[in-house]
Design an enzyme around this catalytic site. Structure first.
Site, PDB file in Angstrom:
ATOM      1  N   ASN A 108      61.334  35.367   0.043  1.00  0.00           N
ATOM      2  CA  ASN A 108      61.900  34.020   0.149  1.00  0.00           C
ATOM      3  C   ASN A 108      61.676  33.547   1.579  1.00  0.00           C
ATOM      4  O   ASN A 108      62.351  34.029   2.494  1.00  0.00           O
ATOM      5  CB  ASN A 108      63.398  34.072  -0.199  1.00  0.00           C
ATOM      6  CG  ASN A 108      64.100  32.751   0.045  1.00  0.00           C
ATOM      7  OD1 ASN A 108      63.462  31.726   0.285  1.00  0.00           O
ATOM      8  ND2 ASN A 108      65.422  32.771  -0.017  1.00  0.00           N
ATOM      9  N   HIS A 143      70.826  30.394  -4.588  1.00  0.00           N
ATOM     10  CA  HIS A 143      70.882  31.158  -3.338  1.00  0.00           C
ATOM     11  C   HIS A 143      72.158  30.783  -2.584  1.00  0.00           C
ATOM     12  O   HIS A 143      72.580  29.632  -2.605  1.00  0.00           O
ATOM     13  CB  HIS A 143      69.651  30.873  -2.482  1.00  0.00           C
ATOM     14  CG  HIS A 143      69.514  31.839  -1.346  1.00  0.00           C
ATOM     15  ND1 HIS A 143      70.267  31.726  -0.191  1.00  0.00           N
ATOM     16  CD2 HIS A 143      68.744  32.939  -1.198  1.00  0.00           C
ATOM     17  CE1 HIS A 143      69.943  32.730   0.616  1.00  0.00           C
ATOM     18  NE2 HIS A 143      69.034  33.474   0.031  1.00  0.00           N
ATOM     19  N   LYS A 184      62.365  30.731   2.803  1.00  0.00           N
ATOM     20  CA  LYS A 184      63.371  29.751   3.236  1.00  0.00           C
ATOM     21  C   LYS A 184      62.659  28.571   3.916  1.00  0.00           C
ATOM     22  O   LYS A 184      61.559  28.219   3.500  1.00  0.00           O
ATOM     23  CB  LYS A 184      64.421  30.424   4.133  1.00  0.00           C
ATOM     24  CG  LYS A 184      64.987  31.686   3.460  1.00  0.00           C
ATOM     25  CD  LYS A 184      66.189  32.258   4.141  1.00  0.00           C
ATOM     26  CE  LYS A 184      66.662  33.500   3.365  1.00  0.00           C
ATOM     27  NZ  LYS A 184      67.893  34.071   3.901  1.00  0.00           N
ATOM     28  N   GLU A 201      72.839  39.439  -3.532  1.00  0.00           N
ATOM     29  CA  GLU A 201      72.670  39.267  -2.089  1.00  0.00           C
ATOM     30  C   GLU A 201      74.035  39.063  -1.434  1.00  0.00           C
ATOM     31  O   GLU A 201      74.547  37.936  -1.398  1.00  0.00           O
ATOM     32  CB  GLU A 201      71.790  38.050  -1.794  1.00  0.00           C
ATOM     33  CG  GLU A 201      70.402  38.130  -2.366  1.00  0.00           C
ATOM     34  CD  GLU A 201      69.427  37.228  -1.612  1.00  0.00           C
ATOM     35  OE1 GLU A 201      68.450  37.777  -1.089  1.00  0.00           O
ATOM     36  OE2 GLU A 201      69.658  36.012  -1.528  1.00  0.00           O
ATOM     37  N   GLY A 212      70.231  38.101   6.772  1.00  0.00           N
ATOM     38  CA  GLY A 212      69.790  37.734   8.115  1.00  0.00           C
ATOM     39  C   GLY A 212      70.604  38.355   9.233  1.00  0.00           C
ATOM     40  O   GLY A 212      70.507  37.932  10.384  1.00  0.00           O
ATOM     41  N   SER A 240      68.757  41.727   4.440  1.00  0.00           N
ATOM     42  CA  SER A 240      68.279  42.607   5.512  1.00  0.00           C
ATOM     43  C   SER A 240      67.450  43.788   5.013  1.00  0.00           C
ATOM     44  O   SER A 240      67.507  44.883   5.580  1.00  0.00           O
ATOM     45  CB  SER A 240      69.456  43.096   6.378  1.00  0.00           C
ATOM     46  OG  SER A 240      70.087  41.993   7.021  1.00  0.00           O
ATOM     47  N   GLU A 256      72.702  30.203   0.391  1.00  0.00           N
ATOM     48  CA  GLU A 256      72.530  29.115   1.368  1.00  0.00           C
ATOM     49  C   GLU A 256      72.590  27.761   0.677  1.00  0.00           C
ATOM     50  O   GLU A 256      73.052  26.778   1.249  1.00  0.00           O
ATOM     51  CB  GLU A 256      71.208  29.318   2.131  1.00  0.00           C
ATOM     52  CG  GLU A 256      71.333  30.487   3.118  1.00  0.00           C
ATOM     53  CD  GLU A 256      70.053  31.221   3.428  1.00  0.00           C
ATOM     54  OE1 GLU A 256      68.958  30.706   3.104  1.00  0.00           O
ATOM     55  OE2 GLU A 256      70.146  32.322   3.990  1.00  0.00           O
TER      56      GLU A 256
HETATM   57  P1  13P Z   1      67.049  38.443   4.875  1.00  0.00           P
HETATM   58  O1  13P Z   1      66.090  39.418   4.240  1.00  0.00           O
HETATM   59  O2  13P Z   1      66.432  37.676   6.014  1.00  0.00           O
HETATM   60  O3  13P Z   1      68.355  39.093   5.219  1.00  0.00           O
HETATM   61  O4  13P Z   1      67.370  37.327   3.770  1.00  0.00           O
HETATM   62  C1  13P Z   1      67.733  37.719   2.504  1.00  0.00           C
HETATM   63  C2  13P Z   1      67.709  36.526   1.622  1.00  0.00           C
HETATM   64  O5  13P Z   1      68.548  35.644   1.724  1.00  0.00           O
HETATM   65  C3  13P Z   1      66.617  36.409   0.635  1.00  0.00           C
HETATM   66  O6  13P Z   1      66.864  35.395  -0.275  1.00  0.00           O
END
Ligand code: 13P
Length: 248
Positions: free
Chosen positions: A9, A93, A11, A163, A169, A208, A95
């Site tokens: 992803n 997601h 983002k 997640e 992150g 992560s 976010e």
């Molecule tokens: P990270 O791998 O950067 O922690 O992000 C995970 C994520 O949100 C994937 O959708």
């Protein structure tokens, strides 16, 4: 045996120059039983789809609107993503649940729209740190799962991604026991609701994931792959994760 899935992803990262990162993946990978998915920003879906044609790399969107067309400025429909070459779309997601106030009902409607447009929906769930500290993790996950999946979901049309928000992150990951507990719970809930289809649905872990921790995470029961953010932006890192999945 469930087909494994390594999903990236991106983002809100990546302009034209980033497309070259994918070229190495096209050549280096393609083991049977392991799928590779890259979800770039919507602006790159069309070009990336053309660039990976005939390779093992599949392309997905990061969100879709629940309607097929209409007066929704700035939104993108599942049909449009499919038309641009996508085979998958991430929905729900954390976010988007946070930034755009998406509810489980909205995520379910998007999942239905994705399925109707012949896209595989990668449905995301996850608890906040406060919810985990309060001992509410399984209750939160169970509620999100029940509310975000339509009855029409099948193993061929839906993938679940667990997640934990506090692991995204941050460089922090749950313990392997914590991952096993949530994935085991998700599997049991899916089987209870969908029977054999629920047993065949893929469960990804996200948060992560990097080459250094991928192998131990993939060894956890009911982890069928990963949804990777930051480490999917560089072919070397994402490639290390794909390799770990191939060897799992
Ligand atoms: P990270 O791998 O950067 O922690 O992000 C995970 C994520 O949100 C994937 O959708």
């Amino acid at each position: 045996m469930r087909t494994k899935l390594a999903a990236g992803n991106w983002k809100m990262n990546g302009i034209s120059a980033a497309l070259a990162e994918i070229d190495a993946l096209k050549i280096d990978f393609g083991a049977p039983g392991v799928e590779i998915l890259v979800c770039p920003p919507a602006t790159l879906v069309d070009r990336l789809s053309q660039r990976v044609q005939g390779s093992p790399v599949m392309v997905g969107g990061q969100d879709c609107h629940e309607n097929e067309t209409g007066a929704h400025t700035g939104d993108i429909s599942a049909r449009m993503l499919h038309d641009a070459g996508a085979s998958h779309v991430i929905v729900g997601h954390s976010e988007r649940r946070a930034d755009h106030h998406e509810t489980d009902a909205m995520v379910r409607a998007k999942t239905e729209a994705a399925i109707a447009a012949d896209l595989v929906a990668v449905v995301c769930l996850g608890e906040s740190e406060a919810e985990r500290d309060a001992g509410e993790t399984l209750a939160v996950i169970g509620r999100q799962l029940a509310g975000s999946l339509p009855d029409s979901a099948t193993a061929a049309t839906v993938v679940i991604a667990y997640e934990p928000i506090w692991a995204i992150g941050t460089g922090r990951t749950p313990t392997l026991d914590q991952i096993a507990e949530v994935h085991g719970y998700l599997r049991a809930e899916l089987v209870r609701r969908f029977g054999a289809e629920g047993d065949a649905m893929r469960l990804l872990y996200g948060g992560s994931v990097k080459p250094a921790n991928a192998a131990e995470i993939f060894a956890v029961p009911d982890v069928d792959g990963a949804l990777v953010g930051g480490a999917s932006l560089k072919a070397a890192d994402f490639g290390g994760i794909i390799r770990a999945l191939e060897q799992a």
